[in-house]
Scaffold this motif. Structure first.
Motif, PDB file in Angstrom:
ATOM      1  N   LEU A  78       8.478   7.951   7.651  1.00 46.63           N
ATOM      2  CA  LEU A  78       9.106   7.776   8.965  1.00 46.63           C
ATOM      3  C   LEU A  78       9.050   6.317   9.393  1.00 46.63           C
ATOM      4  O   LEU A  78      10.002   5.787   9.976  1.00 46.63           O
ATOM      5  CB  LEU A  78       8.418   8.670  10.007  1.00 46.63           C
ATOM      6  N   LYS A  79       7.910   5.654   9.064  1.00 44.80           N
ATOM      7  CA  LYS A  79       7.748   4.244   9.408  1.00 44.80           C
ATOM      8  C   LYS A  79       8.804   3.417   8.672  1.00 44.80           C
ATOM      9  O   LYS A  79       9.502   2.590   9.270  1.00 44.80           O
ATOM     10  CB  LYS A  79       6.338   3.780   9.009  1.00 44.80           C
ATOM     11  N   ALA A  80       8.956   3.683   7.362  1.00 48.95           N
ATOM     12  CA  ALA A  80       9.905   2.931   6.535  1.00 48.95           C
ATOM     13  C   ALA A  80      11.336   3.103   7.058  1.00 48.95           C
ATOM     14  O   ALA A  80      12.156   2.192   6.996  1.00 48.95           O
ATOM     15  CB  ALA A  80       9.799   3.398   5.088  1.00 48.95           C
ATOM     16  N   LYS A  81      11.639   4.294   7.587  1.00 47.76           N
ATOM     17  CA  LYS A  81      12.999   4.553   8.081  1.00 47.76           C
ATOM     18  C   LYS A  81      13.165   4.147   9.542  1.00 47.76           C
ATOM     19  O   LYS A  81      14.219   4.397  10.148  1.00 47.76           O
ATOM     20  CB  LYS A  81      13.335   6.035   7.909  1.00 47.76           C
ATOM     21  N   GLY A  82      12.093   3.596  10.139  1.00 49.69           N
ATOM     22  CA  GLY A  82      12.149   3.129  11.529  1.00 49.69           C
ATOM     23  C   GLY A  82      12.261   4.267  12.536  1.00 49.69           C
ATOM     24  O   GLY A  82      12.745   4.085  13.649  1.00 49.69           O
ATOM     25  N   LYS A  83      11.814   5.483  12.146  1.00 52.59           N
ATOM     26  CA  LYS A  83      11.929   6.631  13.077  1.00 52.59           C
ATOM     27  C   LYS A  83      10.665   6.722  13.923  1.00 52.59           C
ATOM     28  O   LYS A  83       9.837   7.631  13.749  1.00 52.59           O
ATOM     29  CB  LYS A  83      12.171   7.915  12.282  1.00 52.59           C
TER      30      LYS A  83
END
Ligand code: UTP
Length: 296
Positions: A78-83
């Motif tokens: 989720l962090k990598a996808k900016g969510k």
């Protein structure tokens, strides 16, 4: 006076009213829109000032434990996808002081509570049923804790139910209304037939108990349905120390019951920012369709 700091959430029942969904999953994990039922209970405990929570689990222990644990892979993804909004939702369940114990055989609610004896020690504590959701401006658990500040006594939450449904609940025989909505109790009866019920004030899923309940539970014989009933132990406790009943005036949803579960999902959906508008439109349309079908 000892402060009420600990809560027990029994979540080890078989959930037979919800089969087959509960064959491999605890009913306490059934989601209300997007949140497992048990998370609402944990949130009520925290909002009431409870510091330590013990969940009594059974066959489907893992999903409950995992839900309140960190999920590093998901968080990184989720962090990598900016969510970040979803990340916050996933992380909010991991900062709770939670403990788990297993009830290897579901011998009844009284037996589930007995598993918490060592965790509780010599302190007052609350029991919050894992499938009963309560709504009020002050959380019901906090209402019980506020009474305890005055009475230093066990207090059980009760609510009026239709008279013909007394055989589904523990029922109290009230003695005297000692202050508004707080009753002293003659006795507690588990699942009486309507004709034999002493009132229609039913025990609902929140209890504040003194630790003397444990020595009673240790010797408690099986009662209604062949189960070790918490109600029977409370009735015995009431013979040696005062046990009060507090009448809850808010809303209660029995999520362990199919219709109760559907009603809760709709009510919560109607307040959920993502779905409330479309759900409302859908209900209005459905209402019109049903009315048209009835008129035919
Ligand atoms: P219920 O009577 O509603 O749960 O118990 P159940 O037995 O799972 O449900 P049905 O009737 O078969 O559908 C109230 C709460 O007490 C827990 C349940 O998980 C539920 O949250 N419980 C009940 C236990 O933890 N252990 C038990 O032995 C019995």
């Amino acid at each position: 006076m000892k402060k009420v700091r600990k809560a027990i959430i029994p979540a080890a029942g078989l959930g037979t009213r919800f089969l087959p969904a509960t064959k491999a999953m605890a009913k306490e994990m059934l989601p209300i829109v997007d949140k497992p039922t048990i998370q609402f209970i944990v949130e009520e405990a925290l909002a009431s000032g409870i510091e330590d929570i013990l969940i009594v689990t059974g066959k489907a222990k893992r999903p409950i434990e995992d839900h309140f644990d960190a999920n590093i892979e998901l968080e990184q993804n989720l962090k990598a996808k900016g969510k970040s909004d979803l990340l916050a939702l996933v992380e909010e369940t991991t900062n709770v002081n939670l403990h788990f114990i297993r009830q290897s055989h579901p011998k009844g609610l009284g037996h589930a509570v007995l598993q918490a004896k060592v965790f509780v020690g010599n302190e007052p504590f609350v029991v919050m049923l894992g499938d009963d959701l309560m709504y009020d401006s002050t959380p019901l658990t906090k209402q019980l804790m506020d009474h305890y500040e005055d009475t230093h006594a066990s207090t059980i939450a009760v609510m009026e139910v239709p008279h013909e449904e007394t055989n589904k609940y523990g029922i109290i025989a009230p003695e005297e209304e000692v202050k508004s909505g707080l009753y002293s109790v003659k006795n507690f009866v588990e699942k009486p037939k309507p004709a034999e019920a002493p009132s229609n004030l039913a025990i609902i899923g929140r209890y504040l108990l003194t630790p003397e309940i444990f020595s009673i539970l240790e010797n408690q014989a099986p009662g209604a349905g062949g189960e070790i009933q918490l109600t029977d132990a409370i009735d015995t406790l009431n013979q040696t120390q005062r046990v009060f009943a507090h009448q809850f005036k808010g809303q209660r949803f029995d999520v362990g019951d199919k219709f109760g579960f559907l009603k809760t999902s709709i009510q919560y959906g109607l307040t959920h920012p993502e779905v409330k508008d479309s759900l409302k439109d859908y209900i209005i349309e459905l209402g019109k369709e049903l009315e048209a079908t009835n008129e035919k």
